[in-house]
Write a protein that holds these residues in place. Sequence first.
Motif, PDB file in Angstrom:
ATOM      1  N   SER A   1      -8.298   8.376  -4.550  1.00 20.86           N
ATOM      2  CA  SER A   1      -8.321   6.997  -4.058  1.00 20.86           C
ATOM      3  C   SER A   1      -8.950   6.045  -5.061  1.00 20.86           C
ATOM      4  O   SER A   1      -8.632   4.866  -5.085  1.00 20.86           O
ATOM      5  CB  SER A   1      -9.061   6.928  -2.735  1.00 20.86           C
ATOM      6  OG  SER A   1     -10.399   7.374  -2.901  1.00 20.86           O
TER       7      SER A   1
ATOM      8  N   PHE B   1       1.119  11.778  -8.085  1.00 22.02           N
ATOM      9  CA  PHE B   1       0.497  11.669  -6.769  1.00 22.02           C
ATOM     10  C   PHE B   1      -0.517  12.790  -6.540  1.00 22.02           C
ATOM     11  O   PHE B   1      -1.577  12.567  -5.956  1.00 22.02           O
ATOM     12  CB  PHE B   1       1.590  11.709  -5.693  1.00 22.02           C
ATOM     13  CG  PHE B   1       1.071  11.588  -4.298  1.00 22.02           C
ATOM     14  CD1 PHE B   1       0.702  10.349  -3.798  1.00 22.02           C
ATOM     15  CD2 PHE B   1       0.952  12.696  -3.484  1.00 22.02           C
ATOM     16  CE1 PHE B   1       0.221  10.224  -2.511  1.00 22.02           C
ATOM     17  CE2 PHE B   1       0.481  12.578  -2.191  1.00 22.02           C
ATOM     18  CZ  PHE B   1       0.115  11.343  -1.706  1.00 22.02           C
TER      19      PHE B   1
ATOM     20  N   CYS C   1       2.184   1.693  -3.486  1.00 20.84           N
ATOM     21  CA  CYS C   1       1.148   2.195  -4.398  1.00 20.84           C
ATOM     22  C   CYS C   1       0.889   3.683  -4.198  1.00 20.84           C
ATOM     23  O   CYS C   1       0.580   4.393  -5.153  1.00 20.84           O
ATOM     24  CB  CYS C   1      -0.141   1.409  -4.223  1.00 20.84           C
ATOM     25  SG  CYS C   1      -0.065  -0.259  -4.910  1.00 20.84           S
ATOM     26  N   LEU C   2       1.013   4.167  -2.974  1.00 19.28           N
ATOM     27  CA  LEU C   2       0.834   5.600  -2.733  1.00 19.28           C
ATOM     28  C   LEU C   2       1.899   6.427  -3.436  1.00 19.28           C
ATOM     29  O   LEU C   2       1.620   7.506  -3.949  1.00 19.28           O
ATOM     30  CB  LEU C   2       0.880   5.892  -1.233  1.00 19.28           C
ATOM     31  CG  LEU C   2      -0.364   5.575  -0.443  1.00 19.28           C
ATOM     32  CD1 LEU C   2      -0.118   5.799   1.039  1.00 19.28           C
ATOM     33  CD2 LEU C   2      -1.530   6.411  -0.915  1.00 19.28           C
TER      34      LEU C   2
ATOM     35  N   GLN D   1      -6.239   6.493 -10.410  1.00 17.39           N
ATOM     36  CA  GLN D   1      -4.805   6.780 -10.397  1.00 17.39           C
ATOM     37  C   GLN D   1      -4.451   7.519 -11.685  1.00 17.39           C
ATOM     38  O   GLN D   1      -4.916   7.164 -12.757  1.00 17.39           O
ATOM     39  CB  GLN D   1      -4.031   5.488 -10.282  1.00 17.39           C
ATOM     40  CG  GLN D   1      -4.389   4.769  -9.013  1.00 17.39           C
ATOM     41  CD  GLN D   1      -3.262   3.956  -8.479  1.00 17.39           C
ATOM     42  OE1 GLN D   1      -2.266   3.746  -9.143  1.00 17.39           O
ATOM     43  NE2 GLN D   1      -3.420   3.489  -7.267  1.00 17.39           N
TER      44      GLN D   1
ATOM     45  N   LEU E   1       0.826  -1.211   0.000  1.00 17.36           N
ATOM     46  CA  LEU E   1       0.000   0.000   0.000  1.00 17.36           C
ATOM     47  C   LEU E   1       0.864   1.267   0.000  1.00 17.36           C
ATOM     48  O   LEU E   1       0.554   2.236  -0.693  1.00 17.36           O
ATOM     49  CB  LEU E   1      -0.943  -0.003   1.203  1.00 17.36           C
ATOM     50  CG  LEU E   1      -2.042  -1.059   1.163  1.00 17.36           C
ATOM     51  CD1 LEU E   1      -2.832  -1.061   2.467  1.00 17.36           C
ATOM     52  CD2 LEU E   1      -2.963  -0.851  -0.022  1.00 17.36           C
ATOM     53  N   ILE E   2       1.940   1.254   0.753  1.00 17.29           N
ATOM     54  CA  ILE E   2       2.851   2.401   0.759  1.00 17.29           C
ATOM     55  C   ILE E   2       3.491   2.571  -0.617  1.00 17.29           C
ATOM     56  O   ILE E   2       3.612   3.688  -1.130  1.00 17.29           O
ATOM     57  CB  ILE E   2       3.910   2.245   1.870  1.00 17.29           C
ATOM     58  CG1 ILE E   2       3.246   2.386   3.232  1.00 17.29           C
ATOM     59  CG2 ILE E   2       5.034   3.264   1.705  1.00 17.29           C
ATOM     60  CD1 ILE E   2       4.125   2.040   4.400  1.00 17.29           C
TER      61      ILE E   2
END
Length: 102
Positions: free
Chosen positions: A66, A61, A24-25, A69, A21-22
Amino acid sequence: MKVRYLIFALVIFVIIVVGYLIYCLGYGNPISKGMFKEEVEEYLRKNYQDEMIIESIEYSFKESTSSDQHFIAVVHPMNNPNQIIRIDKGYDGNLQSYNVEN
């Protein structure tokens, strides 16, 4: 013994999920990035006669949400690497391209 093994496996699983998850952020979902690359390749085939090279696919980013992307492709014609073209997906969901001034 089995309880310790299950706890250890659960901790490892949580670490992997949180790490993904980190990732992907910061860099975007790799699956979404691959799908975007396929869309860009199809867009280039339909809209450009010259053979195009995809230099990179960047993740934005700031532009991402959410549920959506935002990726940007940097491409150039094979015979003219100085002509940089950026392709991104607009808010309407359609790909759009624009030349970048050097």
